[in-house]
Design a protein around this motif. Structure first.
Motif, mmCIF file in Angstrom:
data_model
loop_
_atom_site.group_PDB
_atom_site.id
_atom_site.type_symbol
_atom_site.label_atom_id
_atom_site.label_comp_id
_atom_site.label_asym_id
_atom_site.label_seq_id
_atom_site.Cartn_x
_atom_site.Cartn_y
_atom_site.Cartn_z
ATOM 1 N N LEU A 1 16.052 -0.539 -17.812
ATOM 2 C CA LEU A 1 15.000 -0.360 -16.824
ATOM 3 C C LEU A 1 15.610 0.003 -15.478
ATOM 4 O O LEU A 1 16.724 -0.383 -15.151
ATOM 5 C CB LEU A 1 14.173 -1.635 -16.674
ATOM 6 C CG LEU A 1 13.558 -2.229 -17.938
ATOM 7 C CD1 LEU A 1 12.744 -3.466 -17.585
ATOM 8 C CD2 LEU A 1 12.704 -1.209 -18.670
ATOM 9 N N ILE A 2 14.852 0.774 -14.703
ATOM 10 C CA ILE A 2 15.238 1.058 -13.325
ATOM 11 C C ILE A 2 14.163 0.463 -12.415
ATOM 12 O O ILE A 2 12.988 0.437 -12.762
ATOM 13 C CB ILE A 2 15.389 2.574 -13.067
ATOM 14 C CG1 ILE A 2 14.046 3.284 -13.249
ATOM 15 C CG2 ILE A 2 16.430 3.175 -13.982
ATOM 16 C CD1 ILE A 2 14.075 4.744 -12.818
ATOM 17 N N GLY A 3 14.563 0.001 -11.260
ATOM 18 C CA GLY A 3 13.591 -0.508 -10.310
ATOM 19 C C GLY A 3 13.116 -1.913 -10.637
ATOM 20 O O GLY A 3 13.514 -2.539 -11.623
ATOM 21 N N SER A 4 12.222 -2.400 -9.799
ATOM 22 C CA SER A 4 11.680 -3.744 -9.930
ATOM 23 C C SER A 4 10.488 -3.747 -10.874
ATOM 24 O O SER A 4 9.738 -2.768 -10.966
ATOM 25 C CB SER A 4 11.242 -4.274 -8.559
ATOM 26 O OG SER A 4 12.313 -4.257 -7.640
ATOM 27 N N VAL A 5 10.302 -4.838 -11.584
ATOM 28 C CA VAL A 5 9.140 -5.019 -12.455
ATOM 29 C C VAL A 5 8.548 -6.402 -12.177
ATOM 30 O O VAL A 5 9.265 -7.335 -11.810
ATOM 31 C CB VAL A 5 9.509 -4.882 -13.952
ATOM 32 C CG1 VAL A 5 9.940 -3.466 -14.272
ATOM 33 C CG2 VAL A 5 10.608 -5.862 -14.339
ATOM 34 N N LYS A 6 7.247 -6.494 -12.357
ATOM 35 C CA LYS A 6 6.567 -7.763 -12.117
ATOM 36 C C LYS A 6 5.198 -7.726 -12.767
ATOM 37 O O LYS A 6 4.494 -6.722 -12.700
ATOM 38 C CB LYS A 6 6.424 -8.012 -10.611
ATOM 39 C CG LYS A 6 5.816 -9.358 -10.245
ATOM 40 C CD LYS A 6 5.745 -9.531 -8.735
ATOM 41 C CE LYS A 6 5.170 -10.881 -8.365
ATOM 42 N NZ LYS A 6 5.084 -11.075 -6.896
ATOM 43 N N ALA A 7 4.827 -8.798 -13.407
ATOM 44 C CA ALA A 7 3.508 -8.905 -14.019
ATOM 45 C C ALA A 7 2.475 -9.241 -12.944
ATOM 46 O O ALA A 7 2.651 -10.185 -12.184
ATOM 47 C CB ALA A 7 3.512 -9.970 -15.108
ATOM 48 N N MET A 8 1.412 -8.448 -12.889
ATOM 49 C CA MET A 8 0.343 -8.665 -11.920
ATOM 50 C C MET A 8 -0.781 -9.504 -12.541
ATOM 51 O O MET A 8 -0.966 -9.506 -13.763
ATOM 52 C CB MET A 8 -0.226 -7.324 -11.459
ATOM 53 C CG MET A 8 0.712 -6.503 -10.593
ATOM 54 S SD MET A 8 0.899 -7.187 -8.922
ATOM 55 C CE MET A 8 2.580 -7.796 -9.022
ATOM 56 N N PRO A 9 -1.547 -10.216 -11.719
ATOM 57 C CA PRO A 9 -2.638 -11.041 -12.255
ATOM 58 C C PRO A 9 -3.647 -10.254 -13.088
ATOM 59 O O PRO A 9 -4.185 -10.778 -14.057
ATOM 60 C CB PRO A 9 -3.285 -11.616 -10.986
ATOM 61 C CG PRO A 9 -2.191 -11.634 -9.977
ATOM 62 C CD PRO A 9 -1.355 -10.415 -10.266
ATOM 63 N N SER A 10 -3.908 -8.985 -12.723
ATOM 64 C CA SER A 10 -4.919 -8.204 -13.426
ATOM 65 C C SER A 10 -4.417 -7.646 -14.751
ATOM 66 O O SER A 10 -5.214 -7.207 -15.572
ATOM 67 C CB SER A 10 -5.378 -7.032 -12.552
ATOM 68 O OG SER A 10 -4.337 -6.070 -12.440
#
Length: 207
Positions: free
Chosen positions: A42-51
């Motif tokens: 993976l490149i860059g930041s990842v994050k799970a969003m509430p939606s």
């Protein structure tokens, strides 16, 4: 690069290539587990969003995502895709020793970068913003959402598909502009509609 699990199926390296291309992914939604399980970095930041990525369905979900860091994540991902495009598009230097034992730095053969954006206008915008050539697989829309071979389908509301009926295509004008950009090398929409096909770039191929 995309917004759903499906891009990981496009990115699996094929044994048919004598020299498989280097593949990296930027999940715009979620944490990219499908990519990492397939061995794709993976490149860059990842994050799970509430939606879970479905902010277009509810304004309250968008507000929750913004509170959860959506804007900061988007800015970080845009910077990451620009950095990746710049670094990947620069040929690496190969060191060779001459008889005089001096080092000559020569550019090695390096395939140009290409982004495959899968999903809707968000990954398509990311691909355009990168500055490198890209292709688009449109999985979020189908011409059959608004009409079939017999004609227009009944409206859910007076405003629901007014722009689509006026332009004659499920894709909005700004989406078709991104798909018609000179750096967009291929477009793969879902529906084979003769009406919308007239509005899409001539190099598109329907899935």
């Amino acid at each position: 690069m995309g917004r759903m699990r499906s891009p990981s199926t496009f990115c699996k390296p094929s044994s048919n290539f004598p020299t498989p291309p280097q593949i990296e992914a930027l999940p715009i939604v979620g944490e990219g587990h499908a990519y990492t399980q397939a061995g794709i970095p993976l490149i860059g930041s990842v994050k799970a969003m509430p939606s879970g990525g479905f902010i277009y369905m509810d304004g309250k979900q968008l507000a929750r995502d913004i509170q959860g860091g959506l804007l900061q994540l988007t800015i970080a991902q845009l910077k990451a895709i620009r950095t990746w495009a710049k670094e990947t598009g620069t040929p690496p230097l190969k060191t060779q020793n001459s008889k005089l034992k001096t080092q000559n730095l020569l550019p090695t053969p390096h395939p140009p970068p290409l982004i495959l954006a899968v999903g809707d206008i968000v990954p398509l915008l990311f691909a355009w913003f990168s500055g490198v050539p890209y292709a688009f697989v449109g999985t979020a829309k189908s011409e059959y959402y608004i009409r079939d071979e017999a004609g227009w389908l009944p409206r859910e509301s007076w405003w629901s598909d007014r722009l689509q009926r006026w332009t004659g295509c499920i894709y909005h004008p700004w989406e078709r502009w991104l798909m018609s950009h000179p750096r967009c090398k291929a477009v793969f929409p879902r529906a084979r509609s003769p009406h919308c096909r007239k509005s899409l770039p001539p190099w598109h191929t329907c899935l």
